[in-house]
Design a protein around this motif. Sequence first.
Motif, short mmCIF file in Angstrom:
data_model
loop_
_atom_site.label_atom_id
_atom_site.label_comp_id
_atom_site.label_asym_id
_atom_site.label_seq_id
_atom_site.Cartn_x
_atom_site.Cartn_y
_atom_site.Cartn_z
N LEU A 43 55.54 37.57 33.67
CA LEU A 43 56.43 38.49 32.97
C LEU A 43 57.57 38.92 33.89
CD1 LEU A 43 57.01 40.52 30.59
CD2 LEU A 43 55.71 42.17 31.95
N ASN A 44 58.79 38.82 33.40
CA ASN A 44 59.94 39.36 34.10
C ASN A 44 60.18 40.76 33.54
OD1 ASN A 44 62.46 40.17 34.97
ND2 ASN A 44 63.41 38.17 34.66
N GLN A 45 59.76 41.76 34.29
CA GLN A 45 59.82 43.13 33.78
C GLN A 45 61.25 43.57 33.50
OE1 GLN A 45 57.71 46.02 36.11
NE2 GLN A 45 55.75 44.96 35.94
N ASP A 46 62.20 43.05 34.26
CA ASP A 46 63.59 43.44 34.05
C ASP A 46 64.13 42.91 32.72
OD1 ASP A 46 63.68 44.77 36.47
OD2 ASP A 46 64.36 43.00 37.55
N ALA A 47 63.62 41.75 32.30
CA ALA A 47 64.08 41.16 31.05
C ALA A 47 63.35 41.71 29.83
CB ALA A 47 63.93 39.64 31.10
N CYS A 48 62.15 42.23 30.04
CA CYS A 48 61.33 42.71 28.92
C CYS A 48 61.95 43.96 28.32
CB CYS A 48 59.91 43.00 29.41
SG CYS A 48 58.85 43.69 28.13
N THR A 49 62.13 43.94 27.00
CA THR A 49 62.71 45.08 26.29
C THR A 49 61.66 46.04 25.77
OG1 THR A 49 62.64 43.94 24.16
CG2 THR A 49 64.62 43.60 25.52
N GLY A 50 60.39 45.68 25.89
CA GLY A 50 59.32 46.52 25.36
C GLY A 50 59.22 46.46 23.85
N CYS A 51 59.72 45.39 23.25
CA CYS A 51 59.77 45.29 21.79
C CYS A 51 58.38 45.19 21.17
CB CYS A 51 60.61 44.09 21.38
SG CYS A 51 59.86 42.50 21.76
N GLY A 52 57.43 44.68 21.93
CA GLY A 52 56.07 44.59 21.43
C GLY A 52 55.78 43.37 20.58
N ASP A 53 56.73 42.48 20.41
CA ASP A 53 56.52 41.31 19.55
C ASP A 53 55.39 40.41 20.05
OD1 ASP A 53 58.52 42.17 17.96
OD2 ASP A 53 59.97 40.62 18.52
N CYS A 54 55.14 40.43 21.34
CA CYS A 54 54.13 39.53 21.90
C CYS A 54 52.71 40.07 21.72
CB CYS A 54 54.41 39.29 23.37
SG CYS A 54 54.53 40.79 24.37
N LEU A 55 52.56 41.35 21.41
CA LEU A 55 51.22 41.92 21.33
C LEU A 55 50.38 41.33 20.19
CD1 LEU A 55 52.60 43.95 23.29
CD2 LEU A 55 51.20 45.72 22.21
N VAL A 57 50.57 38.62 18.48
CA VAL A 57 50.38 37.16 18.40
C VAL A 57 49.34 36.66 19.38
CG1 VAL A 57 52.74 36.81 17.57
CG2 VAL A 57 52.22 36.58 20.02
N CYS A 58 48.99 37.46 20.35
CA CYS A 58 47.99 37.01 21.33
C CYS A 58 46.62 36.95 20.67
CB CYS A 58 47.96 37.94 22.54
SG CYS A 58 46.70 37.48 23.74
N PRO A 59 45.97 35.79 20.69
CA PRO A 59 44.69 35.64 19.99
C PRO A 59 43.56 36.48 20.56
CG PRO A 59 45.18 33.68 21.28
CD PRO A 59 46.41 34.52 21.32
N VAL A 60 43.72 36.93 21.79
CA VAL A 60 42.65 37.72 22.40
C VAL A 60 43.08 39.15 22.75
CG1 VAL A 60 41.35 35.75 23.28
CG2 VAL A 60 43.20 36.72 24.65
N GLY A 61 44.27 39.54 22.28
CA GLY A 61 44.72 40.91 22.53
C GLY A 61 44.87 41.23 24.00
N ALA A 62 45.34 40.26 24.76
CA ALA A 62 45.41 40.46 26.22
C ALA A 62 46.65 41.24 26.67
CB ALA A 62 45.38 39.10 26.92
N ILE A 63 47.59 41.43 25.75
CA ILE A 63 48.86 42.05 26.15
C ILE A 63 48.93 43.50 25.67
CG2 ILE A 63 51.37 41.79 26.17
CD1 ILE A 63 50.98 38.92 25.25
N ALA A 64 49.40 44.36 26.52
CA ALA A 64 49.58 45.77 26.18
C ALA A 64 50.94 46.21 26.68
CB ALA A 64 48.48 46.62 26.82
N LEU A 65 51.44 47.28 26.10
CA LEU A 65 52.67 47.89 26.61
C LEU A 65 52.28 49.02 27.53
CD1 LEU A 65 54.98 48.09 23.46
CD2 LEU A 65 55.13 46.49 25.37
N GLN A 66 53.02 49.18 28.59
CA GLN A 66 52.72 50.27 29.51
C GLN A 66 53.98 50.76 30.18
OE1 GLN A 66 50.22 48.75 32.69
NE2 GLN A 66 51.99 48.31 33.92
N GLY A 67 53.86 51.93 30.73
CA GLY A 67 54.92 52.46 31.58
C GLY A 67 56.10 53.03 30.83
N GLY A 68 56.98 53.63 31.58
CA GLY A 68 58.23 54.16 31.04
C GLY A 68 59.37 53.60 31.85
N ASP A 69 60.51 54.27 31.81
CA ASP A 69 61.66 53.76 32.54
C ASP A 69 61.43 53.75 34.05
OD1 ASP A 69 62.96 53.38 30.21
OD2 ASP A 69 64.05 55.28 30.27
N ASP A 70 60.56 54.64 34.50
CA ASP A 70 60.33 54.73 35.94
C ASP A 70 59.08 53.97 36.37
OD1 ASP A 70 58.75 58.04 36.00
OD2 ASP A 70 58.51 56.30 34.67
N ALA A 71 58.49 53.21 35.48
CA ALA A 71 57.24 52.51 35.83
C ALA A 71 57.55 51.22 36.57
CB ALA A 71 56.43 52.21 34.59
#
Length: 71
Positions: A43-55, A57-71
């Motif tokens: 994951l390129n954190q700088d490119a990630c917009t936090g849109c959540g689209d990837c959550l 679609v993951c067949p095993v729910g391995a992806i989560a959103l975390q952090g804020g602007d300062d994370a």
Amino acid sequence: MHARIGPACLLRRGVVCQTCVDVCDARALRYDMRGGGAGEVRLNQDACTGCGDCLPVCPVGAIALQGGDDA
Ligand code: SF4
Ligand code: SF4
């Protein structure tokens, strides 16, 4: 906010999967096979917009959103 890929990712068990990479319009997820085995998704954190689209679609729910602007 940005995505984080957890240990449940199928690639860690040697199962090939790139579903999350395919749905990321921001191209923040990149498949990398250099680590051996089935490879891994990085994951390129700088490119990630936090849109959540990837959550959902993951067949095993391995992806989560975390952090804020300062994370
Ligand atoms: S949250 Fe959105 S931008 Fe970030 S990795 Fe997932 S699909 Fe890509
Ligand atoms: S969709 Fe889920 S299991 Fe597949 S590569 Fe992405 S995080 Fe891993």
